[in-house]
Design an enzyme around this catalytic site. Structure first.
Site, PDB file in Angstrom:
ATOM      1  N   GLU A 177     -41.955  24.054 -42.017  1.00 48.10           N
ATOM      2  CA  GLU A 177     -42.808  24.976 -42.795  1.00 48.10           C
ATOM      3  C   GLU A 177     -43.816  25.687 -41.874  1.00 48.10           C
ATOM      4  O   GLU A 177     -44.467  25.048 -41.047  1.00 48.10           O
ATOM      5  CB  GLU A 177     -43.556  24.186 -43.868  1.00 48.10           C
ATOM      6  CG  GLU A 177     -44.320  25.091 -44.838  1.00 48.10           C
ATOM      7  CD  GLU A 177     -45.119  24.298 -45.876  1.00 48.10           C
ATOM      8  OE1 GLU A 177     -45.382  23.102 -45.648  1.00 48.10           O
ATOM      9  OE2 GLU A 177     -45.478  24.879 -46.917  1.00 48.10           O
ATOM     10  N   LYS A 181     -42.217  29.735 -52.242  1.00 42.48           N
ATOM     11  CA  LYS A 181     -42.650  28.392 -52.658  1.00 42.48           C
ATOM     12  C   LYS A 181     -43.224  28.428 -54.074  1.00 42.48           C
ATOM     13  O   LYS A 181     -44.165  29.176 -54.352  1.00 42.48           O
ATOM     14  CB  LYS A 181     -43.698  27.892 -51.663  1.00 42.48           C
ATOM     15  CG  LYS A 181     -44.140  26.453 -51.835  1.00 42.48           C
ATOM     16  CD  LYS A 181     -45.064  26.066 -50.653  1.00 42.48           C
ATOM     17  CE  LYS A 181     -45.549  24.633 -50.728  1.00 42.48           C
ATOM     18  NZ  LYS A 181     -46.308  24.247 -49.496  1.00 42.48           N
ATOM     19  N   CYS A 201     -41.812  22.105 -48.923  1.00 43.75           N
ATOM     20  CA  CYS A 201     -42.880  21.101 -48.912  1.00 43.75           C
ATOM     21  C   CYS A 201     -43.239  20.524 -50.293  1.00 43.75           C
ATOM     22  O   CYS A 201     -42.504  19.719 -50.820  1.00 43.75           O
ATOM     23  CB  CYS A 201     -44.105  21.670 -48.206  1.00 43.75           C
ATOM     24  SG  CYS A 201     -45.235  20.377 -47.622  1.00 43.75           S
TER      25      CYS A 201
END
Lengths: 287, 287
Positions: B38, B109, B146
């Site tokens: 990331e 995300k 994540c």
């Protein structure tokens, strides 16, 4: 909160099996919550499809009365797993929860497996009570059964409905014919997926599985070696206790019911769920 | 299918960090799919809230062009994780996937964390592209980022939309002040929840995390020690490779893309989902 996990064998008859269960409950003095394994009164009969096994469900009301009395005598919250005849030809795999002499609630297994040696779709009508936690004197229990443990949806819904602990009576094991590698993968996957429900939802979790080898009476397959490994973990998935793969035993574990708030406050997954983007979860497949 | 996981440190500048990334990509010869961690071009800047860090997003289009060329030169499918300026004051944490010189797709995300040292809600607007797998020459990739890894819903939707592999670029680590027990629980939970997505969905999974200590430049906290432990697992959650907590390294793993069908055929969870009983999943909480 002290909970007892009762991991045991089938002892050849309902009477002998219940005798052993009571012996293990008596060894669990001090436990306020006692969890029995899936279909703990008898054999795991779903290894073959045979209508005579439906007779095992006919005494459901008597069974309820029996375990209700046990919960009263021992002054415990008791999670049982019974074969329910609801009507002739209509049966469920039902967890009944007792609270010191009263029926606190029941949960009818929602996800029903069907694969060689586990012919449950023949026996059990899928549950129609939904995923509803059961209120008891030790807390709000998210009781699910066996195959449910592979579905993150079931644990999540229990948590969203306020369950304070996840509980899985179960009956799962190995085929002796499988390789050691496959056996390791299966056991490890079973442990991992359940720990993940504790983690995703910030809840403690108790899982109680049977032990012992049970022959396939139909002779089609050899039989199942139930792998035990009953365990408890906390809301970060951390092991609190774990039993072996062949010991018949009761074990008491101390559950800190306050840790959920501590863990959720640092890992606030419920705050960040993107509920507006989850519609696909209500579909069979999104093709 | 051969995939490379590139686990690395931040090297003090974008240039030095990219140089190291390219070196590690060059050491991954033979990999058809390369996964970067990331925000791999820079520091993990979300340790404090500071508007000057928005400048890191201004070259998003140039960054895309750079990595597109790398994917063409190396003839690889490349999963990057970039800071996207979509408009002034509107930024995303965006994974862009390249396929031998073309842009295969991007994922913004969806789940955004915010807790001390991880102030992502300040920087990243929650993704608005949903959970859509990206088609490439090595397969249909379920790329998530994540914090998404803590949400079974995200992995499930990717799987229901036909993803053939789950991929998580990530940046997670320890605070030195935490106890060893807490550190162990956190790392173990992080591994466990991701393996569970592989298991629940019968998919292989790749997770790539950064390493190294990064100071909190604001001086409020000490900093984060990113814990590495990048890993790959198969569709039963079985480890295929796993890196250490401080090594800067590329590792190649061989993924058997045919195993999903084998595993799902014996564990047919998709067959048994009770979609008609899952409405509660679309709510924030079911009280």
């Amino acid at each position: 909160m002290k909970a007892a996990l009762i991991q045991q064998k089938y002892h050849g008859s309902k009477e002998a099996t219940i005798k052993k269960t009571l012996e293990l409950i008596d060894k669990s003095q001090g436990a306020e919550l006692v969890i029995l394994q899936e279909l703990h009164q008898g054999p795991y009969f779903c290894q073959s499809e045979d209508t005579r096994y439906f007779d095992l469900a006919k005494d459901f009301e008597l069974d309820i009365d029996f375990w209700r009395k046990i919960s009263k005598e021992r002054q415990i919250v008791l999670v049982t797993s019974l074969f329910e005849q609801r009507a002739p030809g209509l049966y469920h795999n039902t967890a009944v929860v007792f609270d010191k002499g009263t029926i606190a609630g029941k949960y009818r297994k929602m996800h029903i497996p069907d694969d060689p040696g586990f012919y449950e779709k023949f026996y059990f009508t899928p549950g129609d009570l939904g995923f509803e936690p059961i209120d008891t004197s030790v807390g709000r229990l998210g009781v699910l059964v066996c195959w449910d443990q592979w579905f993150p949806e079931a644990a999540r819904i229990m948590a969203l409905r306020g369950a304070q602990i996840l509980i899985y009576p179960t009956a799962i094991g190995w085929f002796d014919e499988d390789s050691d590698e496959e056996k390791t993968r299966q056991l490890d996957a079973w442990i991992t997926i359940q720990r993940s429900h504790a983690i995703a939802n910030g809840l403690p979790l108790l899982s109680v599985n049977r032990v012992g080898f049970e022959k396939d009476e139909s002779g089609c397959l050899n039989g199942i070696r139930f792998w035990g490994n009953s365990f408890a973990c906390g809301p970060q998935g951390e092991f609190l206790v774990r039993l072996g793969s062949d010991e018949e035993r009761a074990i008491i574990v101390d559950i800190d019911m306050e840790r959920t708030k501590e863990v959720r406050d640092i890992w606030p997954f419920f705050r960040d769920r993107r509920v507006e983007a989850y519609e696909c979860l209500l579909k069979r497949y999104c093709d």
